[in-house]
Design an enzyme around this catalytic site. Structure first.
Site, PDB file in Angstrom:
ATOM      1  N   ASN A  51      -1.795   3.342 -12.234  1.00 13.95           N
ATOM      2  CA  ASN A  51      -0.626   3.151 -12.197  1.00 13.95           C
ATOM      3  C   ASN A  51       0.281   2.683 -13.442  1.00 13.95           C
ATOM      4  O   ASN A  51      -0.050   0.338 -13.176  1.00 13.95           O
ATOM      5  CB  ASN A  51      -0.192   2.673 -10.471  1.00 13.95           C
ATOM      6  CG  ASN A  51       0.673   2.524 -10.308  1.00 13.95           C
ATOM      7  OD1 ASN A  51       1.563   3.074 -11.093  1.00 13.95           O
ATOM      8  ND2 ASN A  51       1.190   3.593  -8.720  1.00 13.95           N
ATOM      9  N   CYS A 107       2.408   6.841  -9.588  1.00 13.18           N
ATOM     10  CA  CYS A 107       1.610   7.504  -8.881  1.00 13.18           C
ATOM     11  C   CYS A 107       2.109   8.763  -8.495  1.00 13.18           C
ATOM     12  O   CYS A 107       1.307   9.974  -8.756  1.00 13.18           O
ATOM     13  CB  CYS A 107       1.406   6.413  -7.663  1.00 13.18           C
ATOM     14  SG  CYS A 107       3.093   6.590  -6.441  1.00 13.18           S
TER      15      CYS A 107
END
Length: 1115
Positions: A200, A205
């Site tokens: 991430n 995400c």
């Protein structure tokens, strides 16, 4: 302080300000959207979840003068918590509010806890205007606080009329639901599942979950591998290569994979990576971009073959033989969640037949107005069916976006041929069996202002599901992917089962957001085999090299404790860097020769390696240790002695570094005597010897350069070495020179004159000191140079700043650059800008600072002489910018600051906008003064005509301004100010007449038929007994709408967003019982028809900047 048990009562509706779409969930001190580490739903719960509510009343709130303000500690779930508040905002102009783990510094290594919580600022006047935001987070040592950096605007908080701060008292509440979890930091996804996750970048995400879903459609992956790329392509500039590289690494790597090359190929910067976007929007944009990139290649049409379906929009007359149809394609379907219990309900609603009858008849071409049926049917469905669930929608009542967390079921197998093909059009191919199997469930966990995305996928359509949560991949049961993602409410276990407690229901904020189904008949085609023969040779070679380099670096890192890095600076480095890369001190150690040497290597062996690599015989080498002085300069301190050179490299590094440092920094003094003497060792250094370094300054060229080094005797004087210095500089032997010592440059420059007649010892010179010198100047020369001596030049270098100036109307484009000094005053800066713009009066220049986080101008300009220096203009919280925005004004800024400018749109009796005027008056002026000024600018029906000014927002009238209202209180930044003549019939209202609001509206089937206003609103006088038929005639005359078009309009009494359709015989005034036109904007006569007005952006204020960014792929 009050800690109370969780209440079973229903949650009160709250108002979340619509402008607060920047209120992203994020850790303290991180600006932009942040996210939690992977959620812990798959982790075993070691204790029943516990809930609690904390209330915190802050007395004397405006007097709190600390940057951070903590509440008392309270306990929920056996953990200690507290609320963290930034009264003046955490580097933003919003109140910042977080939940904090109170005892995090004392908790054991690896601690972790998960909590769902909401934070509230109570409105003490109106509970419905309370601001509440919810989220969830796994707290750990890296992120021990979590919440909202932009919770609510400070201007709303401190406004006494708004009701948040009453008697200087603020009430903050926190509802916390805690789960204790087992820590899994050492988890190996590849080992446990055979799959790897994606890293991430800050708020990616949503992208990771989509990329995993697309990767696990093998037919799509194979098409990506077959997109043409070459060995000369660079992944960060090529979307196909970046995607190929990413997929290859997912397929063959042993650990989680980074996505930075892919986002760089999108044209995204760091700011984009910290902005959370909509996964549905990214899916569409990425599909369109790949479809375009595949054109003209062997894989052209892949996106259509996988994802494209078609439906038919139809309108069919009931009483005559007429039917209109239109075929449209789709890559995904948006399904309603609100009001539907499952996917089948949503499809039923999608194909629901709408009756066009009564006042809403359809105008058929040759048959006129007819009763008709309107609807949608599907011609064909794609092999891969993407269903976007409408979890987010706009709430017109609260004027904000809300998330729909209702329970919504979806089946493992989806039969779209059910009930004899009720969803299919007559043209559909009935030989195709539309039976689908669930492949992926993309989940959104959190609220409307932020949250976390992850995906449940079964890559081969077997019974085994996997959860892809950023870097972590876990095996999951079917129930976790299906039932637990339906949403709805969850009953929490009773904390005291022996007591008759009411069950506490907690909304489940994690629920399915996007579903991917694969048609059974196409399963073998979509879930095909993909191996190395599908990957281009150059790609395999490139990626294998990358992998080998990664292994090498990992090995180096693992063996780092066995090695020492030695950085060796030489005269050549000083010559190459001083005056170019650096001006202060001697060298940038990151740009010198670096040696990786085993710690057990003897230093004498290292000297032999230097001899081989640098061509300096061992006998000619003398190494000096560097030392950091108290004034933060870094200079050679002393040469190594024989004992030190007999030791190992590791021992020498440890002995010479008081602070832990993996590197040993050395200066190599090379002694190369006259060639006739041969190779000899450097002469021994005595206590009297001082090693000095010399820089030469040329004031004419404004250049500083390194000219060499020399030993001097402590008792000697600069006069002893003048000839040598002149020789080093290329001057005549008798040239008169001035000497200065460069002492320090942080935080300020210190460069002092050296007395040539004083001894070096008396001048307090020591090894490693720097002397700067220049020719002595005449008075005329001093006056002709900008920086005539070394101190003034170094001061200039320390403070020089190249500033990029942009016109405020074009905030993305550099207009020009100026080299300025950070010490320049406000007047200096505007004078330079005025000269560049050709303005005679610098006071007509207005500047605006740059917001480093949003990359936009700040909302408010810099006031006249409102800051002292350029450095103050460029600072934004803890960052420094190099951008300023400018405007060229028609009035001097001091005069303008005493005025208020209002942007007023003048409308005619038909509500059409005729002109827009900027009215500029002293701040103490009234609305009446504005009207007087406006009358000279517009054409009115008669000299006696009266004007009024209205406040219009989102196509509704919110206020008629009183003539005596001061204009300094009017904010036209968000509202439109509209001026119009007051109609004669409004001036003499009867006792039973009503002045009502009339608004245009439409109802969009794709938005649950919600009322959406558009166009220009207006007032209308209705008499006590007037029917709708009579009122319609008045409206048609007023708006001058042709009869054919007007006959298609519907009329409704709309109250709080709910329309009640009226018949021609209905008495309109009976619906409007109140005479008050203020606060009546939610009760109006609605005119329902198609919005045919051209769309245009809201431009009520040119200084208003929008920080919301759509998903864009630029390359």
């Amino acid at each position: 302080m009050t800690v109370i048990a969780a209440s079973p009562e229903e949650e009160v509706d709250v108002l979340v300000p619509s402008q607060d779409f920047n209120g992203d969930v994020e850790p303290m001190e991180v600006i932009g959207q942040g996210e939690s580490v992977p959620t812990v739903e798959n982790q075993p719960v070691t204790e029943d979840p516990l809930t609690g509510k904390f209330s915190w009343t802050i007395e004397g709130f405006s007097k709190v003068n600390t940057r951070k303000h903590y509440s008392e500690i309270f306990s929920v779930g056996g953990f200690k918590w507290r609320v963290l508040l930034f009264p003046k905002g955490n580097n933003v102009d919003h109140l910042s509010l977080y939940l904090d783990v109170a005892d995090s510094p004392s908790l054991p290594y690896g601690w972790s806890r998960f909590a769902q919580f909401n934070l509230t600022v109570v409105n003490q006047y109106d509970p419905k205007a309370t601001v509440k935001k919810d989220t969830q987070h796994q707290f750990n040592v890296r992120e021990s606080d979590w919440g909202f950096t932009s919770f609510m605007p400070l201007q709303d908080l401190y406004d006494p009329a708004k009701g948040f701060l009453v008697n200087d008292s603020l009430i903050v509440e926190a509802d916390v639901n805690v789960r204790k979890v087992v820590d899994y930091w050492a988890y190996d996804s590849k080992k446990e599942t055979g799959f790897v996750g994606l890293k991430n970048q800050g708020a990616t995400c949503y992208m990771n979950s989509l990329l995993q879903t697309l990767y696990h459609l093998p037919y799509f992956r194979k098409a990506v591998y077959h997109m043409p790329t070459t060995e000369n392509d660079v992944p960060s500039n090529s979307i196909p290569l970046a995607l190929q590289s990413l997929f290859y690494k997912i397929q063959y790597s042993d650990s989680s994979v980074a996505t930075k090359d892919l986002t760089k190929s999108f044209g995204w910067d760091t700011y984009d990576s910290f902005m959370q976007h909509d996964v549905q929007e990214l899916n569409r944009v990425l599909s369109e971009k790949l479809e375009d990139k595949m054109k003209g290649t062997a894989v052209e049409g892949t996106i259509q073959q996988l994802f494209e379906g078609h439906h038919m929009n139809y309108i069919e007359c009931i009483n005559v033989d007429y039917k209109s149809t239109r075929k449209e394609s789709f890559y995904d379907l948006q399904l309603d969640v609100k009001g539907c219990k499952d996917v089948y309900d949503s499809f039923d609603k999608y194909v629901e037949v709408e009756r066009l009858e009564g006042d809403n008849k359809y105008h058929a071409e040759q048959f006129g107005l007819q009763d008709a049926k309107k609807g949608v049917l599907f011609i064909d469905f794609p092999p891969v069916l993407q269903l976007q669930l409408k979890r987010f929608e706009y709430d017109f009542m609260r004027d904000t976006m809300v998330k729909i967390n209702d329970r919504y079921e979806f089946p493992l197998q989806l039969d779209l041929d059910r009930e004899d093909g009720k969803y299919l059009s007559p043209d559909a191919d009935r030989s195709v069996r539309n039976l689908y199997t669930l492949h992926s469930v993309l989940v959104h966990s959190g609220g409307v202002h932020g949250g976390h995305y992850y995906a449940f996928i079964r890559p081969t359509l077997s019974d085994q599901w996997y959860k892809f949560d950023d870097e972590r991949v876990t095996k999951e049961e079917l129930k976790r992917a299906l039932e637990e993602q339906y949403g709805g409410e969850e009953e929490l276990p009773q904390t005291n089962p022996g007591f008759n407690n009411t069950l506490f229901k907690f909304t489940k904020y994690s629920n399915a957001y996007m579903l991917v189904y694969i048609r059974e008949a196409d399963k073998d085609k979509v879930v095909c085999n993909v191996d190395e023969k599908d990957i281009a040779d150059h790609l395999q070679i490139r990626l294998k090299k990358e992998q080998e380099e990664k292994v090498r670096k990992r090995k180096e890192k693992a063996e780092a404790h066995l090695y020492t890095i030695i950085k060796v600076a030489r005269d050549v480095d000083l010559s190459n860097q001083i005056g170019k890369d650096i001006h202060f001190d001697l060298v940038d150690h990151d740009k010198v020769c670096s040696f990786r040497v085993q710690k057990q290597t003897l230093f004498t062996q290292f000297k032999e390696e230097v001899a081989r690599d640098l061509g300096v015989p061992v006998i000619c080498q003398r190494f000096w240790l560097w030392a950091k002085r108290q004034n933060h300069t870094y200079r050679p301190n002393r040469p190594l002695n024989e004992h030190e050179e007999s030791q190992t490299v590791g021992h020498l590094k440890d002995a010479s570094n008081k602070a832990y440092n993996a590197e040993l920094k050395l200066f190599l003094e090379v002694y190369l005597p006259n060639p006739t003497q041969g190779l000899v060792a450097p002469p021994e250094k005595t206590k009297e010897d001082i090693l000095l370094f010399f820089k030469l300054y040329n004031p004419e060229k404004e250049e500083l350069c390194y000219v060499g080094r020399s030993f001097v005797k402590g008792g000697g004087r600069p006069t002893d070495i003048l000839e040598k210095l002149n020789e080093m500089a290329g001057f005549a032997p008798t040239e008169e020179i001035q000497l200065y010592e460069e002492i320090k440059f942080e935080p300020n420059v210190m460069c002092e004159h050296i007395d040539k007649k004083a001894t070096f010892k008396a001048s307090q010179l020591e090894d490693g000191d720097i002397l700067c010198y220049q020719k002595a100047l005449t008075r005329e020369e001093e006056e002709s140079y900008r920086y005539p001596d070394v101190p003034s030049f170094l001061e200039y270098i320390r403070n020089r700043q190249v500033v990029h100036f942009r016109h405020l109307e074009k905030p993305k484009e550099d207009e020009f650059c100026l080299e300025l000094s950070k010490q320049h005053t406000y007047d200096d800066v505007v004078e330079r800008v005025a000269t560049r713009l050709g303005l005679e009066d610098p006071s007509k220049v207005r500047l605006t600072s740059h917001n480093c986080y949003s990359q936009q101008p700040k909302p408010q300009p810099i006031k006249y002489r409102g800051v002292e220096h350029l450095s103050d203009m460029l600072v934004h919280y803890n960052q420094t910018s190099d951008v300023l925005y400018f405007e060229a004004l028609d009035l001097p800024l001091p005069e303008l600051q005493g005025l208020k400018t209002l942007k007023v749109a003048f409308h005619n009796s038909k509500t059409e906008e005729l002109s827009v005027h900027n009215i500029r008056l002293p701040k103490q002026s009234t609305v009446g003064d504005v009207i007087v000024e406006l009358k000279d600018k517009v054409e009115i029906s008669s000299p006696k005509a009266e004007l009024r000014i209205l406040e219009v927002f989102y196509h509704k009238i919110y206020k008629i301004f009183p003539l005596n209202e001061k204009i300094e209180n009017i904010n036209d930044q968000y509202w439109t100010l509209r001026a119009e003549e007051i109609p004669e019939e409004e001036k003499d209202l009867g006792a039973h007449d009503r002045l009502i609001h009339v608004y245009h509206f439409s109802r969009d089937a794709s938005q649950n038929h919600m009322v959406q206003n558009f166009g220009e609103p207006f007032f209308l006088v209705v008499h006590e007994t007037e029917t709708l038929a009579e009122v319609k005639q008045c409206i048609q005359r007023k708006l001058e709408i042709p009869y054919e078009e007007f006959s298609k309009w519907n009329f409704a009494f709309v109250s709080l967003g709910r329309p009640e359709y009226l018949q021609d015989s209905d008495v309109v005034a009976s619906r409007f019982l109140k005479r008050d036109t203020y606060g009546a904007w939610e009760h109006y006569l609605g005119l329902e028809h198609t919005d045919s007005t051209p769309k245009r952006s809201h431009t009520s204020n040119q200084n208003r900047h929008n920080f919301e960014k759509p998903v864009k792929i630029y390359n």
